[in-house]
Design an enzyme around this catalytic site. Sequence first.
Site, PDB file in Angstrom:
ATOM      1  N   SER A 146      31.318 -55.121   7.017  1.00 39.32           N
ATOM      2  CA  SER A 146      31.269 -56.286   7.533  1.00 39.32           C
ATOM      3  C   SER A 146      30.381 -57.638   6.741  1.00 39.32           C
ATOM      4  O   SER A 146      30.142 -57.256   5.212  1.00 39.32           O
ATOM      5  CB  SER A 146      29.843 -55.595   8.811  1.00 39.32           C
ATOM      6  OG  SER A 146      29.519 -56.870   9.241  1.00 39.32           O
ATOM      7  N   TYR A 159      22.680 -51.745  11.856  1.00 37.02           N
ATOM      8  CA  TYR A 159      23.812 -52.489  11.529  1.00 37.02           C
ATOM      9  C   TYR A 159      24.208 -53.008  10.630  1.00 37.02           C
ATOM     10  O   TYR A 159      24.872 -52.542   9.501  1.00 37.02           O
ATOM     11  CB  TYR A 159      24.151 -53.483  12.550  1.00 37.02           C
ATOM     12  CG  TYR A 159      25.795 -53.290  12.510  1.00 37.02           C
ATOM     13  CD1 TYR A 159      26.108 -54.277  12.111  1.00 37.02           C
ATOM     14  CD2 TYR A 159      26.760 -52.661  13.242  1.00 37.02           C
ATOM     15  CE1 TYR A 159      27.318 -54.532  11.415  1.00 37.02           C
ATOM     16  CE2 TYR A 159      28.729 -53.107  12.809  1.00 37.02           C
ATOM     17  CZ  TYR A 159      28.483 -54.220  12.516  1.00 37.02           C
ATOM     18  OH  TYR A 159      29.925 -54.106  12.263  1.00 37.02           O
TER      19      TYR A 159
HETATM   20  C1  GCO Z   1      26.601 -59.550  14.875  1.00 43.12           C
HETATM   21  C2  GCO Z   1      28.258 -58.952  14.544  1.00 43.12           C
HETATM   22  C3  GCO Z   1      27.720 -58.767  13.923  1.00 43.12           C
HETATM   23  C4  GCO Z   1      29.220 -58.395  12.856  1.00 43.12           C
HETATM   24  C5  GCO Z   1      30.291 -59.132  13.456  1.00 43.12           C
HETATM   25  C6  GCO Z   1      29.834 -59.886  11.223  1.00 43.12           C
HETATM   26  O1  GCO Z   1      25.404 -58.876  16.576  1.00 43.12           O
HETATM   27  O2  GCO Z   1      26.318 -60.593  14.485  1.00 43.12           O
HETATM   28  O3  GCO Z   1      27.582 -57.668  15.763  1.00 43.12           O
HETATM   29  O4  GCO Z   1      27.076 -57.794  13.268  1.00 43.12           O
HETATM   30  O5  GCO Z   1      29.181 -57.578  12.399  1.00 43.12           O
HETATM   31  O6  GCO Z   1      31.454 -58.998  13.271  1.00 43.12           O
HETATM   32  O7  GCO Z   1      30.965 -58.735  10.833  1.00 43.12           O
END
Ligand code: GCO
Length: 255
Positions: A146, A159
């Site tokens: 990501s 995450y």
């Molecule tokens: C958030 C998004 C990000 C994703 C995005 C960037 O809440 O900031 O879910 O975490 O990963 O698509 O990669």
Amino acid sequence: MSDNPFDLAGKTALVTGSSRGLGFVMARGLARAGARIILNGVDTGRLQAAQAGLKQEGIEAQTLNFDVTNEADVIAAFAVLDQRGMAPDILVNNAGIQLRKPLLDFTSDEWRKVIDTNLTSAFVIGREAARRMVARGHGKIINIGSLASELARPTVAPYTAAKGGIKMLTRSMAVEWASKGLQVNGIGPGYMLTDMNQALMDNAEFNTWLMSRVPAKRWGKPEELAGAAVFLASSASDYINGQMIYIDGGMLAAM
Ligand code: GCO
């Protein structure tokens, strides 16, 4: 043997979390390049709908319902693939979840759920796939990171930690398995128009901030990941290892 370096004919690809969203679009892209596709998810109805969607464009995909966070489930799934003669030549570790709240409010269970789904699963499934790829002397693993593999923002700490781990797991897999004929790389999506980001898309303040940070001044479309997936799954990337390709409209390049 085709002289087209992007031709995936004769290859089998497993894409985790591919009944919808980014996983589905990447699976479709790999299929359009000639790969035999195995769709994965835990919702049989969604898997069947995804399979039917591909069938409508003449693509015969297989489905395999297993929970990427359950190691016994993963091992059993690979036993089924072995029996079918479908041990993957290409693995896309895409399955992931998002949970947004202040870090102070996260429970340990919530932390573990995100880490297990977004990072540990890539290790377990990657190890099972790589055991078979190493035996064959070739294979492609694509881990889905990501923008959060590089940058943090408030409320998505588990995450972000997981996606940072995906970047370094990708490098670790690459340095251990490159001599065995495997290429392991990652794709880092930026802000893409997906169900996972619906709450963000619906937030005017977030959209204003995002448009100020993305040079392309727009959200990414899921289908804009398919090309990088085909590239990293193909012989066109046989001397590329341990790299992350960010598909983010230039966001990482900007101050
Ligand atoms: C958030 C998004 C990000 C994703 C995005 C960037 O809440 O900031 O879910 O975490 O990963 O698509 O990669």
